[in-house]
Design a protein around this motif. Structure first.
Motif, short mmCIF file in Angstrom:
data_model
loop_
_atom_site.label_atom_id
_atom_site.label_comp_id
_atom_site.label_asym_id
_atom_site.label_seq_id
_atom_site.Cartn_x
_atom_site.Cartn_y
_atom_site.Cartn_z
N GLN A 30 0.82 -1.21 0.00
CA GLN A 30 0.00 0.00 0.00
C GLN A 30 0.85 1.26 0.00
O GLN A 30 0.48 2.26 -0.62
CB GLN A 30 -0.94 -0.01 1.21
N ASP A 31 2.01 1.24 0.68
CA ASP A 31 2.87 2.43 0.67
C ASP A 31 4.01 2.34 -0.34
O ASP A 31 4.89 3.19 -0.39
CB ASP A 31 3.40 2.74 2.08
N PRO A 393 -0.83 8.78 -5.51
CA PRO A 393 -1.84 7.76 -5.76
C PRO A 393 -2.23 7.05 -4.46
O PRO A 393 -1.40 6.92 -3.56
CB PRO A 393 -1.14 6.79 -6.71
N GLU A 394 -3.46 6.64 -4.37
CA GLU A 394 -3.90 5.78 -3.27
C GLU A 394 -3.85 4.35 -3.77
O GLU A 394 -4.49 4.00 -4.76
CB GLU A 394 -5.32 6.14 -2.83
N ARG A 395 -3.06 3.52 -3.10
CA ARG A 395 -2.87 2.14 -3.53
C ARG A 395 -3.75 1.19 -2.72
O ARG A 395 -4.07 1.45 -1.56
CB ARG A 395 -1.40 1.74 -3.39
N VAL A 396 -4.10 0.10 -3.36
CA VAL A 396 -4.94 -0.90 -2.73
C VAL A 396 -4.16 -1.64 -1.65
O VAL A 396 -2.98 -1.96 -1.84
CB VAL A 396 -5.44 -1.90 -3.80
N GLY A 403 -2.67 -2.55 -7.22
CA GLY A 403 -3.40 -1.54 -7.95
C GLY A 403 -3.66 -0.28 -7.17
O GLY A 403 -3.05 -0.02 -6.13
N TYR A 404 -4.59 0.52 -7.68
CA TYR A 404 -4.86 1.87 -7.19
C TYR A 404 -6.35 2.05 -6.91
O TYR A 404 -7.19 1.61 -7.69
CB TYR A 404 -4.43 2.92 -8.23
N SER A 405 -6.63 2.72 -5.81
CA SER A 405 -8.02 3.08 -5.53
C SER A 405 -8.31 4.51 -5.97
O SER A 405 -9.48 4.87 -6.15
CB SER A 405 -8.33 2.91 -4.03
N ALA A 406 -7.28 5.33 -6.15
CA ALA A 406 -7.48 6.71 -6.63
C ALA A 406 -6.17 7.24 -7.21
O ALA A 406 -5.08 6.89 -6.74
CB ALA A 406 -7.95 7.62 -5.51
N LEU A 407 -6.30 8.10 -8.22
CA LEU A 407 -5.15 8.78 -8.82
C LEU A 407 -5.60 10.18 -9.24
O LEU A 407 -6.25 10.34 -10.28
CB LEU A 407 -4.62 8.01 -10.02
N PRO A 408 -5.28 11.21 -8.43
CA PRO A 408 -5.73 12.56 -8.78
C PRO A 408 -4.91 13.14 -9.93
O PRO A 408 -3.69 13.15 -9.90
CB PRO A 408 -5.48 13.34 -7.48
N VAL A 409 -5.62 13.63 -10.94
CA VAL A 409 -4.95 14.18 -12.12
C VAL A 409 -5.68 15.43 -12.57
O VAL A 409 -6.81 15.71 -12.17
CB VAL A 409 -4.94 13.16 -13.30
#
Length: 413
Positions: A30-31, A393-396, A403-409
């Motif tokens: 996750q990190d 990014p927020e990782r699972v 994977g990713y739960s969020a990626l701000p762009v």
């Protein structure tokens, strides 16, 4: 991961006793601090035994060629006891063709494989391109949005709905069921018990059973439910086996593509020279797709169970031992892949990666995953879109789905 955290992770990875090293800790995934732990195992103990983990004792296979060898010897390393490091309680176990040996594995796999055959992919290409265009055209300009939700999830969920001929207005249920199915219950989260997980997935089974009953009495069509309902190999499945195969198809069709789509934007931002290279020579898009999938490794591991005693790399693996093939580590093996820790879109052998597995269990939908990612980047290049990652990014929290739960762009107009 920032430089300070990366340095701390490297120090920690080499400070711990080798016998105490456990690479299954989800926090490190996750990190994004897992890399030096795998690096150490590849260098010092590529066939590593962990005696104490939250998942019980297990072997880690971390080098490329060793992973291929385990994948290719299904008579020695079986998937019948499960394909993840987690041992599901018996009452929550669901069989599926990935957990089967020949001949039943091949019979069920061959039932659904025509949907991703070249002739059907050719038919799907235009539909995928139209959907990609519609989604890209609808993205906000000059404001922050979540790439995972707006693009990655939406594109893959639309495709899953098409493959199942699933009611389009309910397609986000597929994403939800995929996320729940890939979840190990944890305290403090929505799915905190195995019973809650079963309750949610029972809803999935009920929904698909209705679709099954409609299609088994109708003319056969090229959708996954109809294909299974009309095939001698699958039409008499018990409910748990039906659910197991649904989970396999939903997770397999969702997580690989969705997380590679998200990772691709992140990697291009982290490696602007590679993005310039791609923009300057768009013919590299196919090579870039393979590199994205290698570098992301959306399924971090696959598990097998030894069915006989065997020696690998001077290590004695006993019958019944849990053996975990860390694809995420094998894809960074610099004895096989040049500059394995670097993202290089024009490497000589871009398809040389483990992300789809090997042998009889190699991912059946791999060409569809590549096609969707290829079309997405072709259309982004055509539009000259400038997608900037504007936050971490927020990782699972998973050691299975990487994977990713969020990626701000932001998309700069």
């Amino acid at each position: 991961m920032n430089t300070r955290l990366a340095g701390h992770a490297r120090q920690s990875a080499y400070d711990v006793l080798l016998s105490d090293l456990d690479v299954s800790d989800v926090k490190r995934f996750q990190d994004d601090s897992i890399w030096p732990y795998f690096e150490r195992l590849r260098k010092e103990d590529p066939i590593h035994y962990c005696n104490d983990s939250p998942y019980g004792p297990y072997w880690s296979i971390t080098k490329y060629h060793d992973i291929v060898a385990v994948n290719m010897t299904h008579g020695v390393f079986s998937s019948e006891q499960g394909v993840t490091i987690v041992d599901l309680p018996e009452e929550y176990w669901t069989p599926s063709f990935i957990k089967m040996s020949p001949p039943k594995h091949g019979e069920q796999r061959n039932t659904i494989s025509p949907i991703v055959a070249p002739e059907n992919l050719a038919k799907l290409e235009g539909l995928i391109r139209r959907r990609v265009n519609a989604i890209l055209d609808g993205l906000p300009r000059n404001e922050t949005f979540d790439w995972v939700d707006k693009v990655s999830i939406e594109l893959t969920t639309q495709m899953l709905a098409t493959l199942f001929d699933f009611p389009f207005e309910d397609r986000r249920l597929l994403t939800y069921w995929s996320d729940v199915a890939a979840t190990t219950p944890r305290t403090g989260h929505e799915i905190d018990t195995w019973e809650k997980r079963r309750t949610v997935l029972s809803g999935c089974l009920d929904y698909f059973t209705r679709l099954w009953n409609e299609r088994k009495n109708a003319e056969p069509h090229v959708d996954l439910i109809s294909m299974m309902a009309h095939s001698p190999a699958t039409r008499n499945m018990e409910p748990r086996e039906f659910l197991g195969n649904l989970i396999l198809l939903i997770v397999g069709g969702n997580d690989t593509t969705r997380n590679s789509m998200s990772g691709s934007v992140l990697f291009m931002n982290q490696n602007p020279s590679e993005l310039r290279k791609l923009r300057g020579n768009p013919v590299l898009v196919s090579s870039a797709v393979s590199e994205i999938i290698r570098y992301q490794t959306p399924i971090a591991h696959m598990r097998r169970t030894a069915v006989v005693d065997i020696v690998i790399g001077n290590k004695h693996i006993r019958r019944g031992d849990k053996v975990v093939m860390w694809y995420i580590s094998g894809n960074r093996d610099d004895e096989v892949i040049d500059q394995a820790d670097s993202f290089v879109i024009d490497r000589k052998n871009p398809r040389q990666h483990l992300s789809f597995g090997f042998g009889i269990h190699r991912c059946v939908g791999r060409h569809l995953a590549e096609l969707q990612l290829k079309i997405l980047w072709e259309e982004m290049l055509n539009r000259r879109l400038d997608i900037k990652v504007v936050g971490e990014p927020e990782r699972v929290a998973s050691n299975f789905v990487h994977g990713y739960s969020a990626l701000p762009v932001q998309m700069v107009a």
